[in-house]
Write an enzyme that holds these catalytic residues in place. Structure first.
Site, PDB file in Angstrom:
ATOM      1  N   HIS A 300     -62.732 -89.260  20.566  1.00  0.00           N
ATOM      2  CA  HIS A 300     -63.287 -87.933  20.790  1.00  0.00           C
ATOM      3  C   HIS A 300     -64.752 -88.060  21.182  1.00  0.00           C
ATOM      4  CE1 HIS A 300     -60.034 -86.241  17.897  1.00  0.00           C
ATOM      5  NE2 HIS A 300     -59.662 -86.102  19.145  1.00  0.00           N
ATOM      6  N   PHE A 474     -66.798 -91.130  16.603  1.00  0.00           N
ATOM      7  CA  PHE A 474     -66.298 -92.235  15.773  1.00  0.00           C
ATOM      8  C   PHE A 474     -64.824 -92.087  15.394  1.00  0.00           C
ATOM      9  CE2 PHE A 474     -70.686 -91.119  14.033  1.00  0.00           C
ATOM     10  CZ  PHE A 474     -71.354 -91.764  15.054  1.00  0.00           C
ATOM     11  N   HIS A 475     -63.973 -91.761  16.386  1.00  0.00           N
ATOM     12  CA  HIS A 475     -62.544 -91.579  16.127  1.00  0.00           C
ATOM     13  C   HIS A 475     -61.680 -92.484  17.000  1.00  0.00           C
ATOM     14  CE1 HIS A 475     -63.421 -87.126  14.771  1.00  0.00           C
ATOM     15  NE2 HIS A 475     -63.855 -88.027  13.895  1.00  0.00           N
ATOM     16  N   PRO A 476     -61.967 -93.769  17.141  1.00  0.00           N
ATOM     17  CA  PRO A 476     -61.118 -94.607  17.991  1.00  0.00           C
ATOM     18  C   PRO A 476     -59.737 -94.814  17.380  1.00  0.00           C
ATOM     19  CG  PRO A 476     -62.690 -95.974  16.804  1.00  0.00           C
ATOM     20  CD  PRO A 476     -63.064 -94.549  16.523  1.00  0.00           C
TER      21      PRO A 476
END
Length: 539
Positions: A300, A474-476
Site C-alpha cells: 500500500h 509498510f504492508h508488503p
C-alpha cells in the site's frame, strides 16, 4: 526458553522468524508437550524501552537494533526516489515497530482468496481464527473474541482537529463508524489498536512470554538463517549463524518459514527454490524451480497530503515546545494517556475512489501533525496529514537476491504506480481528500494544502505529485503466494509446492493484499496454519 546453542538437536518443528506469525506458531505448536519446537530469530530480545512506549516507533524504525533497515530500489513511479522499508528484526518482528492498528480487512478480500482456488480461506472460514487470538476490550460478540492473547483496545487520546475531519468526512458521504472489523469497513472513525493499558502489545508479549516455561520450546535470538537443509526434495533443517557461530538444526516433521514477505522468499532463493535463471545467475544449484518465489509483491502506497490549519492545536506545536514535550511525558507517566500513547495514525476512513466501486478501495490514515518525511522534525506550524492509500493496487513488484550471501539485503522493487489504473486512483484519492478538507466542518480551521499543493490539477500532475509525496505504509505481502496457478508458491495448506516438510506461514502467502493494515491478517494466517499443521500430523 533458552538462548543456549548447546541445546540444539533434532526438533519436530523448526520455525524461522519470531515475528507476528512466528510467535503465534511457537505458542500453538508447543502446546503439545510431546512436540519439540525451535524458534529462530535473527534479531534480539524485545527489551528496548521504545518498543513498549507506543510513540517509540519513531525510535525503533530505521534503528539497526530493531529494524532490518531495508531500502527499495529507485522507483520510476516515485520519480526516481528510493524508500526506507522498515521490517522488524527483534522478537515480535513488525508487531514491535509497527503502527499498532488492528485491522482485518474486508470480507470480500478473503472470499476472493477462496475464488482464486484457496479452499478454506473465505471470510466465514477465517473469522473464527481472528476471534481465537483476540482479546477485544468491549467483550465478545458475533464478530469479536475476548479470550485470546491479542489485546485490542480503543485509543487513549483525541484531537479536536481529527473530530472535525470525521465530521467533514460524513459531510462528504463517508459515514461514521465505531468498528472497522466486522467485514465491511466503510466509514470514518478512530482505529482500534494493539495496546494494553497504554503500552504497545506485541506478539512476543502476547504469545511468547506466557509460554516461556515450556521445556519443549527453545527460542534462539541472534540466529540468522543462511539456507535450508534437504534430503532430495524433503526439507530436513536449517543452517544458521547464531551469535557469530555457524550452527544447524534438524526438523523431524517440518521447517516453517515465518520470516516475512522479504525474508521468506529470500531464504527460499538462497536455498535453491525459486526462478531458475535467477538462481543460476548467482551460482546457486537449482533444487526446485518455482518461478513465483519473490514475485507478486504488493504494498500500500500512502499519499501524504498535508494541510496547514489555524485556531486549533496539533502535535506540531506540542512536539516543538520544551514545555509541550514535558507535559506529554508527565501525562504518560501519571496516567498512561496522551500523545505518547499515539499510534502513528489515530483516525481512519475507508472510502471509494469511484462511486461505482463495490466496496471501499481507499484507506485514510489521518494524523494531527505533519513532517517532510519520517525521521525529520515536525513542521513548525499547525498542520494535519491526511494520508490515503489505494487498498487494491494493480502494480506488482518483486524480491530478488543480489548475491549468494545471506547477509546481503535483497533487491526490493515494489513498482509503485506502474499501471494506468493505479495512477488514476491516486489522482482520484487526492481529489477526494480536497473535497473532505473543503467541507463545512473544517472551514473554521481554514485548511490550506501545502503537500502536494493546489497547483496540481490534471490527472498527470496529480499522479506525478503522488509519486513525489507517496511512501510505503509498510504492508508488503504476496511474495510466496498460495494458489493453483503456475506462479503459486504454496498450496492452500501453505505447503511449498514440490517440496516435502516445508511450509511458509506469513504475509508472503497472501494471493492478494487485504483492504487495510496487514498485521492482524498475518496473525490470523498463523492461527489457521497452526491448526492445519496439527491436523495434518494427526492423520
Amino acid at each position: 526458553m533458552t538462548d543456549d546453542p548447546e541445546s540444539l538437536g533434532a526438533y519436530d518443528y523448526v520455525i524461522v522468524g519470531a515475528g507476528s506469525a512466528g510467535c503465534v506458531l511457537a505458542n500453538r505448536l508447543s502446546a503439545d508437550p510431546e512436540q519439540r519446537v525451535l524458534l529462530l530469530e535473527a534479531g534480539g530480545r524485545d527489551n528496548y524501552i521504545w518498543i513498549h512506549i507506543p510513540i517509540g516507533y519513531l525510535y525503533t524504525q530505521n534503528n539497526k537494533r530493531t529494524d532490518w533497515c531495508f531500502k527499495t530500489e529507485a522507483e520510476e513511479g516515485l520519480n526516481g526516489r528510493a524508500l526506507n522499508y522498515p521490517r522488524g528484526r527483534v522478537l515480535g518482528g513488525c508487531s514491535s515497530i509497527n503502527g499498532m492498528i488492528y485491522m482485518r480487512g474486508q470480507a470480500r478480500d478473503y472470499d476472493r482468496w477462496r475464488q482464486l482456488g484457496n479452499a478454506g480461506w473465505a471470510w466465514d472460514d477465517v473469522l473464527p481464527y481472528f476471534k481465537r487470538s483476540e482479546d477485544f476490550h468491549q467483550g465478545a460478540d458475533a464478530d469479536h473474541g475476548a479470550e485470546g492473547e491479542w489485546r485490542v483496545e480503543g485509543q487513549r487520546l483525541s484531537w479536536e482537529i481529527l473530530d472535525a475531519f470525521r465530521e467533514a468526512a460524513a459531510q462528504s458521504g463517508i459515514p461514521k463508524t465505531d468498528d472497522f472489523n466486522r467485514g465491511d469497513n466503510e466509514g470514518c472513525g478512530y482505529f482500534h489498536v494493539n495496546q494494553k493499558r497504554g503500552f504497545r502489545w506485541n506478539t512476543s508479549q502476547a504469545f511468547l512470554k506466557p509460554v516461556r516455561g515450556r521445556s519443549n520450546l527453545t527460542v534462539l535470538t541472534g540466529a540468522q538463517a543462511r539456507k535450508l537443509l534437504f534430503e532430495n526434495r524433503k526439507a530436513t533443517g536449517v543452517a544458521f549463524r547464531h551469535q557469530g557461530v555457524e550452527a544447524k538444526a534438524l526438523a523431524r516433521r517440518e521447517v516453517i518459514l515465518a520470516a516475512g514477505a522479504i525474508g521468506s522468499p529470500q531464504l527460499l532463493q538462497l536455498s535453491g527454490i525459486g526462478p531458475e535463471a535467477l538462481l543460476r545467475e548467482f551460482g546457486i544449484p537449482v533444487r526446485h524451480g518455482l518461478p513465483g518465489v519473490g514475485g507478486n509483491l504488493q504494498d500500500h502506497l500512502q499519499i501524504r497530503t498535508a494541510f496547514k490549519v489555524q485556531g486549533v492545536k496539533t502535535m506540531n506545536e506540542r512536539a516543538n515546545s520544551l514545555l509541550g514535550r514535558a507535559g506529554m511525558g508527565l501525562e504518560y507517566l501519571l496516567f498512561r494517556r496522551g500523545p505518547l500513547t499515539m499510534a502513528p495514525s489515530q483516525l481512519g476512513a475507508f472510502a471509494k475512489s469511484d462511486p461505482a466501486r463495490e466496496t471501499p478501495d481507499l484507506e485514510y490514515h489521518v494524523q494531527p501533525l505533519s513532517l517532510p518525511k519520517f525521521g525529520e522534525a515536525l513542521d513548525a506550524f499547525p498542520a494535519i496529514t491526511a494520508s490515503v492509500c489505494n487498498l487494491r493496487p494493480e502494480s506488482r513488484g518483486s524480491i530478488r537476491i543480489v548475491s549468494p550471501d545471506p547477509f546481503e539485503a535483497p533487491a526490493i522493487r515494489p513498482n509503485y504506480l506502474s499501471t494506468p489504473g493505479d495512477r488514476l486512483v491516486a489522482a482520484a484519492s487526492i481529489r477526494l481528500t480536497r473535497k473532505i478538507m473543503a467541507a463545512p466542518a473544517l472551514a473554521k480551521y481554514r485548511p490550506h494544502e501545502f503537500r502536494p499543493g493546489p497547483e496540481a490539477q490534471s490527472e498527470d500532475d496529480l499522479a506525478k505529485a503522488a509519486g513525489d509525496i507517496g511512501t510505503t505504509i509498510f504492508h508488503p505481502v504476496g511474495t510466496a503466494k498460495m494458489g493453483k496457478d503456475d506462479t503459486a508458491v504454496v498450496d492452500e495448506r501453505l505447503r511449498v509446492r514440490g517440496i516435502e516438510g516445508l511450509r511458509v506461514v506469513d504475509a508472503s502467502v497472501m494471493p492478494a493484499i487485504t483492504s487495510g493494515n496487514t498485521n492482524a491478517p498475518t496473525i490470523m494466517i498463523a492461527e489457521k496454519a497452526s491448526a492445519m499443521i496439527r491436523e495434518d500430523w494427526r492423520d
